[in-house]
Design a protein around this motif. Sequence first.
Motif, PDB file in Angstrom:
ATOM      1  N   THR A 146      51.569  51.163  42.512  1.00  0.00           N
ATOM      2  CA  THR A 146      51.666  52.207  43.541  1.00  0.00           C
ATOM      3  C   THR A 146      50.702  53.352  43.236  1.00  0.00           C
ATOM      4  N   GLU A 147      50.597  53.709  41.943  1.00  0.00           N
ATOM      5  CA  GLU A 147      49.688  54.793  41.549  1.00  0.00           C
ATOM      6  C   GLU A 147      48.234  54.454  41.875  1.00  0.00           C
ATOM      7  N   LEU A 148      47.868  53.181  41.721  1.00  0.00           N
ATOM      8  CA  LEU A 148      46.452  52.794  41.821  1.00  0.00           C
ATOM      9  C   LEU A 148      46.075  52.118  43.141  1.00  0.00           C
ATOM     10  N   ARG A 149      47.017  51.913  44.031  1.00  0.00           N
ATOM     11  CA  ARG A 149      46.719  51.096  45.215  1.00  0.00           C
ATOM     12  C   ARG A 149      45.705  51.727  46.154  1.00  0.00           C
ATOM     13  N   GLY A 150      45.474  53.034  46.036  1.00  0.00           N
ATOM     14  CA  GLY A 150      44.492  53.688  46.895  1.00  0.00           C
ATOM     15  C   GLY A 150      43.049  53.437  46.475  1.00  0.00           C
ATOM     16  N   LEU A 151      42.837  52.867  45.293  1.00  0.00           N
ATOM     17  CA  LEU A 151      41.472  52.609  44.825  1.00  0.00           C
ATOM     18  C   LEU A 151      40.835  51.497  45.641  1.00  0.00           C
ATOM     19  N   ARG A 152      39.521  51.564  45.752  1.00  0.00           N
ATOM     20  CA  ARG A 152      38.810  50.457  46.404  1.00  0.00           C
ATOM     21  C   ARG A 152      38.936  49.217  45.512  1.00  0.00           C
ATOM     22  N   GLY A 153      39.281  48.096  46.086  1.00  0.00           N
ATOM     23  CA  GLY A 153      39.466  46.878  45.299  1.00  0.00           C
ATOM     24  C   GLY A 153      40.528  47.093  44.234  1.00  0.00           C
ATOM     25  N   ALA A 154      41.678  47.584  44.661  1.00  0.00           N
ATOM     26  CA  ALA A 154      42.701  48.064  43.719  1.00  0.00           C
ATOM     27  C   ALA A 154      43.283  46.967  42.832  1.00  0.00           C
ATOM     28  N   LEU A 155      43.224  45.731  43.273  1.00  0.00           N
ATOM     29  CA  LEU A 155      43.916  44.689  42.516  1.00  0.00           C
ATOM     30  C   LEU A 155      43.424  44.581  41.066  1.00  0.00           C
ATOM     31  N   ILE A 156      42.121  44.567  40.879  1.00  0.00           N
ATOM     32  CA  ILE A 156      41.578  44.400  39.516  1.00  0.00           C
ATOM     33  C   ILE A 156      41.973  45.585  38.622  1.00  0.00           C
ATOM     34  N   PRO A 157      41.767  46.831  39.070  1.00  0.00           N
ATOM     35  CA  PRO A 157      42.212  47.944  38.209  1.00  0.00           C
ATOM     36  C   PRO A 157      43.701  47.920  37.927  1.00  0.00           C
ATOM     37  N   ILE A 158      44.500  47.494  38.878  1.00  0.00           N
ATOM     38  CA  ILE A 158      45.952  47.409  38.649  1.00  0.00           C
ATOM     39  C   ILE A 158      46.243  46.374  37.573  1.00  0.00           C
ATOM     40  N   LEU A 159      45.610  45.220  37.659  1.00  0.00           N
ATOM     41  CA  LEU A 159      45.854  44.171  36.656  1.00  0.00           C
ATOM     42  C   LEU A 159      45.425  44.641  35.271  1.00  0.00           C
ATOM     43  N   HIS A 160      44.267  45.332  35.220  1.00  0.00           N
ATOM     44  CA  HIS A 160      43.825  45.859  33.919  1.00  0.00           C
ATOM     45  C   HIS A 160      44.836  46.878  33.382  1.00  0.00           C
ATOM     46  N   VAL A 176      43.583  35.595  41.465  1.00  0.00           N
ATOM     47  CA  VAL A 176      42.731  36.529  40.719  1.00  0.00           C
ATOM     48  C   VAL A 176      43.128  36.534  39.241  1.00  0.00           C
ATOM     49  N   VAL A 177      44.413  36.550  38.976  1.00  0.00           N
ATOM     50  CA  VAL A 177      44.884  36.580  37.579  1.00  0.00           C
ATOM     51  C   VAL A 177      44.395  35.347  36.825  1.00  0.00           C
ATOM     52  N   THR A 178      44.439  34.206  37.469  1.00  0.00           N
ATOM     53  CA  THR A 178      44.061  32.970  36.767  1.00  0.00           C
ATOM     54  C   THR A 178      42.545  32.756  36.755  1.00  0.00           C
ATOM     55  N   PHE A 179      41.828  33.365  37.701  1.00  0.00           N
ATOM     56  CA  PHE A 179      40.371  33.167  37.756  1.00  0.00           C
ATOM     57  C   PHE A 179      39.662  33.937  36.646  1.00  0.00           C
ATOM     58  N   TYR A 180      40.082  35.175  36.410  1.00  0.00           N
ATOM     59  CA  TYR A 180      39.386  36.018  35.440  1.00  0.00           C
ATOM     60  C   TYR A 180      39.955  35.826  34.042  1.00  0.00           C
ATOM     61  N   LYS A 181      39.078  35.500  33.117  1.00  0.00           N
ATOM     62  CA  LYS A 181      39.511  35.302  31.731  1.00  0.00           C
ATOM     63  C   LYS A 181      40.014  36.594  31.098  1.00  0.00           C
ATOM     64  N   ASP A 182      39.641  37.720  31.695  1.00  0.00           N
ATOM     65  CA  ASP A 182      40.059  39.013  31.140  1.00  0.00           C
ATOM     66  C   ASP A 182      41.571  39.146  31.075  1.00  0.00           C
TER      67      ASP A 182
END
Length: 164
Positions: free
Chosen positions: A25-39, A70-76
Motif C-alpha cells: 500500500t505504501e509503494l503502490r503509487g510508484l511507477r511499475g510498483a510491483l518490482i519495488p514492492i517485491l524488493h 514476475v516473482v518466478t521470472f526474476y532471479k532476484d
Amino acid sequence: MTSEVVAASSVPAPGRAQRVREIATELRGLRGALIPILHAVQEELGYVDQPDVPVIADVLNLSVAEVHGVVTFYKDFRRTPAGRTVVAICQAEACRSVGAVELAEHAKRTVGCGFGETTYDGRITLDEVFCFGNCALGPAVQVGERLHGRVTPARLDALLGDAR
Ligand code: FES
C-alpha cells in the motif's frame, strides 16, 4: 567472517500478511510498483513467500498469475528463506574473464549446493550476481554484507571457513 545475513523469515502469518499489505500500500503509487514492492518485501521479510503473492495482487489490482509470473521470472526474488550466510559470486563478464566461472564451480562443489540454493543445514545460501561494480578486482564475492576482490578458490575456502 564477521558479517552474516540472517533470514528474516520468522514473521508469522497473519502478521506477515498484514505487513506485506502495508508495504504494498505504501509503494503502490510508484511507477511499475510491483518490482519495488517485491524488493521491499524481500528486504524486510527475507523472501517473497507464496502467500504474499495474492496480497500484493489485491493491493495492485493485478491477477495472482501476473504477480506470480514476475516473482518466478526474476532471479532476484528469493522464494524461500535464505541461509544464515549468503555468499554471492559475480558472474558478469569482467569477473568471468578472470576465473569467476571456475570459482563458482569450486564453490558449488565445496558448499554442496547450486546458485539460488541453501545448504541442507541452512548455513549457506549461494547466489550469483551480475556485477558488484568491483570489476577491476574480480573475481568479486560478497560474503554476508562484505565484498571481497580477487577471490581465488583457496581464499573462498578461507572466507567460508566460519560459515561452514
Ligand atoms: S563484473 Fe564482477 S564486479 Fe563487475
